[in-house]
Scaffold this active site. Structure first.
Site, PDB file in Angstrom:
ATOM      1  N   HIS A  72      11.247  44.236   3.836  1.00 27.89           N
ATOM      2  CA  HIS A  72      11.582  44.343   2.362  1.00 27.89           C
ATOM      3  C   HIS A  72      10.273  44.146   2.322  1.00 27.89           C
ATOM      4  O   HIS A  72       9.112  43.378   2.990  1.00 27.89           O
ATOM      5  CB  HIS A  72      12.069  42.282   2.424  1.00 27.89           C
ATOM      6  CG  HIS A  72      12.778  41.762   1.987  1.00 27.89           C
ATOM      7  ND1 HIS A  72      13.672  40.774   1.115  1.00 27.89           N
ATOM      8  CD2 HIS A  72      14.295  42.391   2.891  1.00 27.89           C
ATOM      9  CE1 HIS A  72      14.572  41.770   1.047  1.00 27.89           C
ATOM     10  NE2 HIS A  72      15.024  41.517   2.592  1.00 27.89           N
ATOM     11  N   TYR A 201      10.109  33.661  -5.908  1.00 27.90           N
ATOM     12  CA  TYR A 201       9.758  32.206  -5.990  1.00 27.90           C
ATOM     13  C   TYR A 201       9.630  31.980  -7.046  1.00 27.90           C
ATOM     14  O   TYR A 201       8.753  32.339  -7.921  1.00 27.90           O
ATOM     15  CB  TYR A 201       8.196  32.282  -4.930  1.00 27.90           C
ATOM     16  CG  TYR A 201       8.712  32.270  -3.766  1.00 27.90           C
ATOM     17  CD1 TYR A 201       8.252  34.095  -2.844  1.00 27.90           C
ATOM     18  CD2 TYR A 201       8.063  31.767  -2.429  1.00 27.90           C
ATOM     19  CE1 TYR A 201       8.636  34.106  -1.997  1.00 27.90           C
ATOM     20  CE2 TYR A 201       8.876  31.749  -1.520  1.00 27.90           C
ATOM     21  CZ  TYR A 201       9.162  33.110  -0.862  1.00 27.90           C
ATOM     22  OH  TYR A 201       8.850  33.103   0.870  1.00 27.90           O
ATOM     23  N   PRO A 293       7.823  25.206   4.075  1.00 28.91           N
ATOM     24  CA  PRO A 293       8.581  26.353   4.132  1.00 28.91           C
ATOM     25  C   PRO A 293       7.663  27.650   3.271  1.00 28.91           C
ATOM     26  O   PRO A 293       8.166  28.939   3.275  1.00 28.91           O
ATOM     27  CB  PRO A 293       9.513  26.266   4.996  1.00 28.91           C
ATOM     28  CG  PRO A 293       9.518  25.210   3.992  1.00 28.91           C
ATOM     29  CD  PRO A 293       8.769  24.821   4.116  1.00 28.91           C
ATOM     30  N   LYS A 297       5.648  30.398   6.811  1.00 29.54           N
ATOM     31  CA  LYS A 297       4.842  30.697   8.782  1.00 29.54           C
ATOM     32  C   LYS A 297       4.737  29.790   9.646  1.00 29.54           C
ATOM     33  O   LYS A 297       4.129  30.031  10.321  1.00 29.54           O
ATOM     34  CB  LYS A 297       3.137  30.704   8.096  1.00 29.54           C
ATOM     35  CG  LYS A 297       2.806  31.472   6.251  1.00 29.54           C
ATOM     36  CD  LYS A 297       2.473  32.641   7.498  1.00 29.54           C
ATOM     37  CE  LYS A 297       1.985  33.893   6.559  1.00 29.54           C
ATOM     38  NZ  LYS A 297       3.193  34.786   6.732  1.00 29.54           N
ATOM     39  N   TYR A 385       0.759  37.404   3.160  1.00 31.48           N
ATOM     40  CA  TYR A 385       2.429  36.512   3.689  1.00 31.48           C
ATOM     41  C   TYR A 385       2.954  37.807   4.486  1.00 31.48           C
ATOM     42  O   TYR A 385       3.987  37.703   5.286  1.00 31.48           O
ATOM     43  CB  TYR A 385       3.105  37.825   2.076  1.00 31.48           C
ATOM     44  CG  TYR A 385       4.566  36.954   1.915  1.00 31.48           C
ATOM     45  CD1 TYR A 385       5.231  37.723   2.619  1.00 31.48           C
ATOM     46  CD2 TYR A 385       4.513  35.997   1.067  1.00 31.48           C
ATOM     47  CE1 TYR A 385       6.470  37.375   2.172  1.00 31.48           C
ATOM     48  CE2 TYR A 385       6.600  35.066   1.341  1.00 31.48           C
ATOM     49  CZ  TYR A 385       7.454  36.045   2.012  1.00 31.48           C
ATOM     50  OH  TYR A 385       8.775  35.383   1.758  1.00 31.48           O
TER      51      TYR A 385
HETATM   52  P1  FAS Z   1      11.657  23.477  16.978  1.00 31.43           P
HETATM   53  O1  FAS Z   1      11.660  22.582  16.091  1.00 31.43           O
HETATM   54  O2  FAS Z   1      12.215  25.286  16.411  1.00 31.43           O
HETATM   55  O3  FAS Z   1      12.765  23.975  18.840  1.00 31.43           O
HETATM   56  C1  FAS Z   1      12.042  22.514  19.639  1.00 31.43           C
HETATM   57  C2  FAS Z   1      13.310  22.358  20.200  1.00 31.43           C
HETATM   58  O4  FAS Z   1      12.879  21.676  21.303  1.00 31.43           O
HETATM   59  C3  FAS Z   1      14.509  22.220  19.269  1.00 31.43           C
HETATM   60  O5  FAS Z   1      15.740  22.990  20.205  1.00 31.43           O
HETATM   61  C4  FAS Z   1      14.620  20.207  20.012  1.00 31.43           C
HETATM   62  O6  FAS Z   1      16.063  20.657  20.265  1.00 31.43           O
HETATM   63  C5  FAS Z   1      13.840  20.347  21.035  1.00 31.43           C
HETATM   64  N1  FAS Z   1      13.513  19.208  21.904  1.00 31.43           N
HETATM   65  C6  FAS Z   1      13.124  18.565  20.811  1.00 31.43           C
HETATM   66  N2  FAS Z   1      11.787  17.421  21.725  1.00 31.43           N
HETATM   67  C7  FAS Z   1      13.108  17.476  22.656  1.00 31.43           C
HETATM   68  C8  FAS Z   1      12.563  16.875  24.423  1.00 31.43           C
HETATM   69  N3  FAS Z   1      11.823  15.683  23.734  1.00 31.43           N
HETATM   70  N4  FAS Z   1      13.150  17.097  25.246  1.00 31.43           N
HETATM   71  C9  FAS Z   1      13.626  18.580  25.375  1.00 31.43           C
HETATM   72  N5  FAS Z   1      14.247  19.171  24.050  1.00 31.43           N
HETATM   73  C10 FAS Z   1      13.067  18.786  23.336  1.00 31.43           C
HETATM   74  N6  FAS Z   1       9.948  28.343   8.281  1.00 31.43           N
HETATM   75  C11 FAS Z   1      10.084  29.419   8.285  1.00 31.43           C
HETATM   76  O7  FAS Z   1       9.326  29.790   8.250  1.00 31.43           O
HETATM   77  N7  FAS Z   1      10.475  29.189   7.008  1.00 31.43           N
HETATM   78  C12 FAS Z   1      11.542  28.416   6.654  1.00 31.43           C
HETATM   79  O8  FAS Z   1      12.531  28.472   5.976  1.00 31.43           O
HETATM   80  C13 FAS Z   1      12.071  26.683   7.447  1.00 31.43           C
HETATM   81  N8  FAS Z   1      12.579  26.131   6.997  1.00 31.43           N
HETATM   82  C14 FAS Z   1      12.454  25.284   7.932  1.00 31.43           C
HETATM   83  C15 FAS Z   1      13.888  23.896   8.045  1.00 31.43           C
HETATM   84  C16 FAS Z   1      13.675  22.971   8.516  1.00 31.43           C
HETATM   85  C17 FAS Z   1      14.344  21.553   8.307  1.00 31.43           C
HETATM   86  C18 FAS Z   1      12.609  22.265   9.570  1.00 31.43           C
HETATM   87  C19 FAS Z   1      12.418  21.587   9.953  1.00 31.43           C
HETATM   88  C20 FAS Z   1      11.439  23.667   9.521  1.00 31.43           C
HETATM   89  C21 FAS Z   1      11.928  24.891   8.586  1.00 31.43           C
HETATM   90  N9  FAS Z   1      10.853  25.892   9.152  1.00 31.43           N
HETATM   91  C22 FAS Z   1      10.900  27.270   8.932  1.00 31.43           C
HETATM   92  C23 FAS Z   1      10.072  25.928  10.368  1.00 31.43           C
HETATM   93  C24 FAS Z   1      10.660  26.334  11.536  1.00 31.43           C
HETATM   94  O9  FAS Z   1      11.255  27.763  11.651  1.00 31.43           O
HETATM   95  C25 FAS Z   1      10.180  26.291  12.892  1.00 31.43           C
HETATM   96  O10 FAS Z   1       8.600  26.589  12.362  1.00 31.43           O
HETATM   97  C26 FAS Z   1       9.797  26.981  14.137  1.00 31.43           C
HETATM   98  O11 FAS Z   1      11.203  26.089  14.527  1.00 31.43           O
HETATM   99  C27 FAS Z   1       8.747  26.124  15.916  1.00 31.43           C
HETATM  100  O12 FAS Z   1       9.977  27.216  16.354  1.00 31.43           O
HETATM  101  P2  FAS Z   1       9.755  25.744  18.077  1.00 31.43           P
HETATM  102  O13 FAS Z   1       8.557  25.873  17.831  1.00 31.43           O
HETATM  103  O14 FAS Z   1      10.345  26.409  18.718  1.00 31.43           O
HETATM  104  O15 FAS Z   1       9.611  24.633  17.164  1.00 31.43           O
HETATM  105  C1  PHB Z   2      14.905  31.337   3.987  1.00 34.52           C
HETATM  106  O1  PHB Z   2      15.016  32.604   3.622  1.00 34.52           O
HETATM  107  O2  PHB Z   2      15.221  30.217   4.881  1.00 34.52           O
HETATM  108  C2  PHB Z   2      13.438  31.588   3.482  1.00 34.52           C
HETATM  109  C3  PHB Z   2      12.282  32.344   2.987  1.00 34.52           C
HETATM  110  C4  PHB Z   2      10.973  32.534   2.413  1.00 34.52           C
HETATM  111  C5  PHB Z   2      10.551  31.267   2.522  1.00 34.52           C
HETATM  112  C6  PHB Z   2      11.202  30.308   3.119  1.00 34.52           C
HETATM  113  C7  PHB Z   2      12.660  30.035   3.321  1.00 34.52           C
HETATM  114  O3  PHB Z   2       9.587  31.287   2.127  1.00 34.52           O
END
Ligand code: FAS
Ligand code: PHB
Length: 390
Positions: A72, A201, A293, A297, A385
């Site tokens: 994109h 957005y 989000p 980032k 971005y």
């Molecule tokens: P993660 O949370 O992905 O992974 C951590 C892992 O550790 C999980 O699998 C968990 O089960 C495990 N864990 C936790 N506690 C533990 C323990 N005590 N023992 C063993 N394992 C354990 N980012 C974006 O850029 N765009 C988005 O749209 C976006 N939407 C999101 C929506 C939600 C609901 C959430 C919660 C986050 C979102 N994020 C988004 C951010 C997300 O993408 C994170 O930045 C990304 O998952 C980070 O990855 P990790 O650091 O690996 O953490």
């Molecule tokens: C998504 O596609 O999930 C998405 C894209 C851009 C954002 C947040 C989420 O800023």
């Protein structure tokens, strides 16, 4: 069991670090509390910065990304019925982002770990770091009713916001910075044709909306919602009606609706824990920081941490030089805070903050007007971005 690097968390951060180190001959063990299906069932990020794409290539897991990821070169901002394109490629001298779901990144990483015989232990319960400031750190965990121990040189907390690693650092050693936003994001996934080839957005008097996608036949949409809302408060019809009301008419008119195949509400917060190291425990990704989000980032900031940590660990194991490990927290935080700033700025710019009153509304509108009129402002938005350099 003994390994060189013990990793808590089998999300994208932990798996990427494990894969990168394994390719360089460094042993790791990943302890994940959930099943693989559970981890892969979470729908999260969708936009990858060039830095993350580069790390995936270096980790040897970019083949499917190259085939299925969508480059994109720009995105749209909608405000009060107007649509304005941010041409990232032109504004940054050629940079872009790739739309490819975090779920797919995680799937690719798991497949690579399996292919290489990487040790990822699922349903590892009560993972606990021990002796993190001593010279013999180790992890314990319970599985099938048996307690196991993993001796390691270093412990990496990749266990997300609710994990155990950050909580293992004494409170008086941590500085916490946090802002909780007074709203959440309600997101849905639908097997429909995305309303636009670019992300949109949208800022409206009714609140924020985002039109994103996973492929040409899989759409991802979000609307700002109350923190009191539950998924049950938002049947599909209500969601589609509200989304249309927050988009310019020309966009709403061509929106293809359909049944949601996933629906969830995520709270929004800005959060940073400093430092990202305590003894032989290092924090990376959501374990150390969370962003709203809006700026896409979250996953990308985690990738930057993994880049710095991987380089520092290789400096240790390959060259016997610990300067990278000593500098990790400061180096990672310098970039973390820039991603925090951008995510906070995008969120403040595009969401409805009733508590900010009429002056706050005017400030938002003026910021949008200035952005649409100033190339300098657009360059700043675009370079953040696509991702600041590592
Ligand atoms: P993660 O949370 O992905 O992974 C951590 C892992 O550790 C999980 O699998 C968990 O089960 C495990 N864990 C936790 N506690 C533990 C323990 N005590 N023992 C063993 N394992 C354990 N980012 C974006 O850029 N765009 C988005 O749209 C976006 N939407 C999101 C929506 C939600 C609901 C959430 C919660 C986050 C979102 N994020 C988004 C951010 C997300 O993408 C994170 O930045 C990304 O998952 C980070 O990855 P990790 O650091 O690996 O953490
Ligand atoms: C998504 O596609 O999930 C998405 C894209 C851009 C954002 C947040 C989420 O800023």
């Amino acid at each position: 069991m003994k390994t060189q690097v013990g990793i808590i968390g089998g999300g994208p951060s932990g798996l990427l670090l494990s894969q990168l180190l394994h390719l360089e001959g460094v042993d790791t063990v990943v302890l994940e509390q959930r099943s693989r299906d559970y981890v892969l069932g979470r729908i999260r990020a969708g936009v990858l910065e060039k830095g993350m794409v580069g790390l995936m290539r270096r980790a040897g897991i970019a083949d499917r990304l190259e085939r299925e990821g969508e480059v994109h070169k720009g995105f749209d901002i909608a405000s009060d019925g107007r649509l304005f394109n941010i041409d990232m490629e032109a504004l940054t001298g050629g940079d872009s982002v790739v739309v490819y779901g975090q779920t797919e990144v995680t799937r690719d990483l798991y497949e690579a770990r399996d292919r290489m015989g990487g040790i990822v232990i699922h349903e590892a319960l009560d993972v606990t770091p021990h002796d993190i400031t001593g010279d013999a750190p180790y992890l314990t965990y319970a599985k099938d009713g048996v307690t196991h121990s993993v001796d390691c040189d270093y412990i990496i907390g990749c266990d997300g916001f609710h994990g155990v690693s950050r909580r293992s650092i004494p409170e008086d050693k941590l500085r916490i910075f946090e802002r909780v936003y007074p709203f959440g994001w309600l997101g849905i996934l639908s097997r429909t044709t995305p309303v636009s080839g670019e992300l949109i957005y949208a800022r409206s008097a009714r609140g924020f909306a985002l039109c994103s996608l996973r492929s040409r036949v899989l759409s991802r949409y979000y609307v700002q919602c109350s923190l009191d809302d539950t998924v049950e408060d938002w049947p599909d019809d209500r969601f589609w009606d509200e989304l249309k009301r927050r988009l310019p008419e020309e966009v709403a008119g061509r929106l293809e609706t359909g049944p949601s195949i996933e629906k969830s509400i995520a709270p929004l917060r800005s959060f940073v824990a400093e430092p990202m190291r305590y003894g032989n425990l290092f924090l990376a990704g959501d374990a150390a920081h969370i962003v709203p989000p809006t700026g896409a980032k979250g996953l990308n900031s985690a990738a930057a941490d993994i880049h710095y940590l991987f380089e520092a660990l290789m400096q240790h194991y390959r060259d016997g030089d610990d300067r990278g490990l000593a500098a990790y927290s400061d180096k990672a935080l310098a970039r973390v805070w820039k991603a925090q700033r951008f995510s906070w700025w995008m969120t403040t710019l595009l969401h409805d903050f009733p508590e900010n009153g009429a002056f706050g509304q005017r400030m938002q509108q003026t910021e949008i007007d200035y952005l649409m009129a100033s190339r300098a402002a657009q360059v700043s938005l675009a370079e953040n971005y696509v991702g600041l350099p590592f």
